[in-house]
Design a protein around this motif. Structure first.
Motif, mmCIF file in Angstrom:
data_model
loop_
_atom_site.group_PDB
_atom_site.id
_atom_site.type_symbol
_atom_site.label_atom_id
_atom_site.label_comp_id
_atom_site.label_asym_id
_atom_site.label_seq_id
_atom_site.Cartn_x
_atom_site.Cartn_y
_atom_site.Cartn_z
ATOM 1 N N ASP A 92 0.850 -1.194 0.000
ATOM 2 C CA ASP A 92 0.000 0.000 0.000
ATOM 3 C C ASP A 92 0.883 1.240 0.000
ATOM 4 O O ASP A 92 2.040 1.191 0.438
ATOM 5 N N PHE A 93 0.354 2.344 -0.462
ATOM 6 C CA PHE A 93 1.053 3.611 -0.309
ATOM 7 C C PHE A 93 0.052 4.747 -0.315
ATOM 8 O O PHE A 93 -1.100 4.598 -0.742
ATOM 9 N N THR A 94 0.543 5.897 0.180
ATOM 10 C CA THR A 94 -0.297 7.098 0.259
ATOM 11 C C THR A 94 0.471 8.283 -0.299
ATOM 12 O O THR A 94 1.672 8.436 -0.033
ATOM 13 N N THR A 95 -0.215 9.105 -1.063
ATOM 14 C CA THR A 95 0.352 10.361 -1.536
ATOM 15 C C THR A 95 -0.481 11.505 -0.996
ATOM 16 O O THR A 95 -1.711 11.384 -0.848
ATOM 17 N N TYR A 96 0.191 12.603 -0.680
ATOM 18 C CA TYR A 96 -0.467 13.696 0.038
ATOM 19 C C TYR A 96 -0.431 14.988 -0.780
ATOM 20 O O TYR A 96 0.512 15.256 -1.521
ATOM 21 N N TRP A 149 -8.468 14.803 -8.371
ATOM 22 C CA TRP A 149 -7.299 13.951 -8.566
ATOM 23 C C TRP A 149 -7.302 13.428 -10.004
ATOM 24 O O TRP A 149 -8.351 13.057 -10.547
ATOM 25 N N TYR A 150 -6.104 13.397 -10.564
ATOM 26 C CA TYR A 150 -5.914 12.916 -11.927
ATOM 27 C C TYR A 150 -4.777 11.901 -11.943
ATOM 28 O O TYR A 150 -3.857 11.968 -11.127
ATOM 29 N N LYS A 151 -4.821 11.006 -12.928
ATOM 30 C CA LYS A 151 -3.736 10.060 -13.143
ATOM 31 C C LYS A 151 -3.208 10.245 -14.563
ATOM 32 O O LYS A 151 -3.989 10.308 -15.514
ATOM 33 N N HIS A 155 -4.856 7.063 -1.147
ATOM 34 C CA HIS A 155 -4.274 5.832 -0.622
ATOM 35 C C HIS A 155 -4.605 4.703 -1.578
ATOM 36 O O HIS A 155 -5.767 4.530 -1.940
ATOM 37 N N ILE A 156 -3.592 3.977 -1.991
ATOM 38 C CA ILE A 156 -3.804 2.835 -2.876
ATOM 39 C C ILE A 156 -3.399 1.565 -2.145
ATOM 40 O O ILE A 156 -2.284 1.467 -1.608
ATOM 41 N N LYS A 174 -14.203 6.209 -2.319
ATOM 42 C CA LYS A 174 -13.425 5.045 -2.718
ATOM 43 C C LYS A 174 -13.727 4.653 -4.156
ATOM 44 O O LYS A 174 -14.866 4.708 -4.614
ATOM 45 N N GLN A 175 -12.663 4.253 -4.843
ATOM 46 C CA GLN A 175 -12.800 3.670 -6.175
ATOM 47 C C GLN A 175 -11.961 2.397 -6.157
ATOM 48 O O GLN A 175 -10.747 2.446 -6.280
ATOM 49 N N LYS A 176 -12.612 1.283 -5.942
ATOM 50 C CA LYS A 176 -11.912 -0.005 -5.874
ATOM 51 C C LYS A 176 -10.764 0.074 -4.871
ATOM 52 O O LYS A 176 -10.991 0.223 -3.665
ATOM 53 N N ARG A 177 -9.524 0.007 -5.298
ATOM 54 C CA ARG A 177 -8.404 0.001 -4.357
ATOM 55 C C ARG A 177 -7.911 1.421 -4.013
ATOM 56 O O ARG A 177 -6.953 1.571 -3.264
ATOM 57 N N LEU A 178 -8.562 2.434 -4.552
ATOM 58 C CA LEU A 178 -8.145 3.809 -4.306
ATOM 59 C C LEU A 178 -9.089 4.464 -3.308
ATOM 60 O O LEU A 178 -10.314 4.394 -3.470
#
Lengths: 112, 114
Positions: free
Chosen positions: A18-22, A34-36, A75-76, A57-61
């Motif tokens: 897992d990881f998190t970006t802030y 948020w964009y990818k 958070h993914i 939440k979007q699935k694992r996000l």
């Protein structure tokens, strides 16, 4: 002027972790998006948060908007190789209606 | 499929030679944006149109101009490109200024200045 900062700038993740970006803003935001952006691609809209303390939440996000509406996190869980890319947050304010200030992004690299 | 199309995908121009980048959309969105994105940096807003109303960012150089002849098309003109203008130029659209459904970006035009 409004500034949006993202940390970390780079994130190396083992597949399955897992990881998190802030994302932090110097001013109170009215909303945050948020964009990818995949390598070589263009930003793709993921989600918008508007309410204080909102969690979506979007699935694992999992996306969260802070209570003070000055920060946000993504958070993914169980990272997959398909999660590779740069994740940008973009903050909007009522003073700059129609214009979102993008952060510099978190570049995510996933190792199998 | 409704989308945002940018042409060309890659553009090479000579130092000081005017160049025009184009963007078209089939989404019938009211707002069109031009962003400049340099390597590993955030997209930087240059200007946007809300319908025919043009909005220039304060720090956008005069070298950059834009035209929106109709709802579907928007152009970015760089009058005298310098080496520092080499970047990816992204066009984006939004249904309205609230942007609640997010921006739809085109695939971008990568500009090289030689």
């Amino acid at each position: 002027g409004q500034q949006v900062m993202q940390i970390p700038q780079y994130q190396h993740v083992q597949e399955g972790e897992d990881f998190t970006t802030y994302c932090n803003s110097s001013t109170t935001l009215s909303n945050i998006q948020w964009y990818k952006q995949r390598p070589g691609g263009h930003p793709v809209f993921l989600i918008q948060l508007v309410k204080s303390g909102e969690v979506k939440k979007q699935k694992r996000l999992t996306f969260q908007f802070g209570e003070a509406k000055k920060n946000s996190s993504l958070h993914i869980t169980a990272t997959q190789t398909t999660d590779v890319g740069t994740y940008f947050c973009a903050g909007g304010t009522t003073d700059s209606w129609g214009k979102f200030q993008f952060g510099a992004g978190t570049q995510v690299v996933v190792t199998p | 499929d409704a989308m945002v199309i940018q042409n060309p995908r890659y553009q090479v121009t000579q130092f000081g030679k005017p160049v025009t980048l184009s963007c078209s959309q089939t989404l019938n969105h009211n707002v069109m944006y031009w962003y400049q994105q340099k390597s590993s940096q955030a997209p930087k807003l240059l200007f946007h149109y809300y319908d025919k109303d043009f909005n220039n960012e304060a720090d956008t150089p005069d070298n950059f101009q834009s035209r929106r002849p109709n709802t579907s098309f928007c152009f970015l003109d760089i009058r005298s490109p310098g080496l520092g203008d080499a970047a990816m130029y992204l066009c984006a659209t939004s249904r309205d200024l609230q942007g609640a459904r997010g921006y739809t970006f085109g695939s971008g035009t990568r500009l090289t200045v030689v």
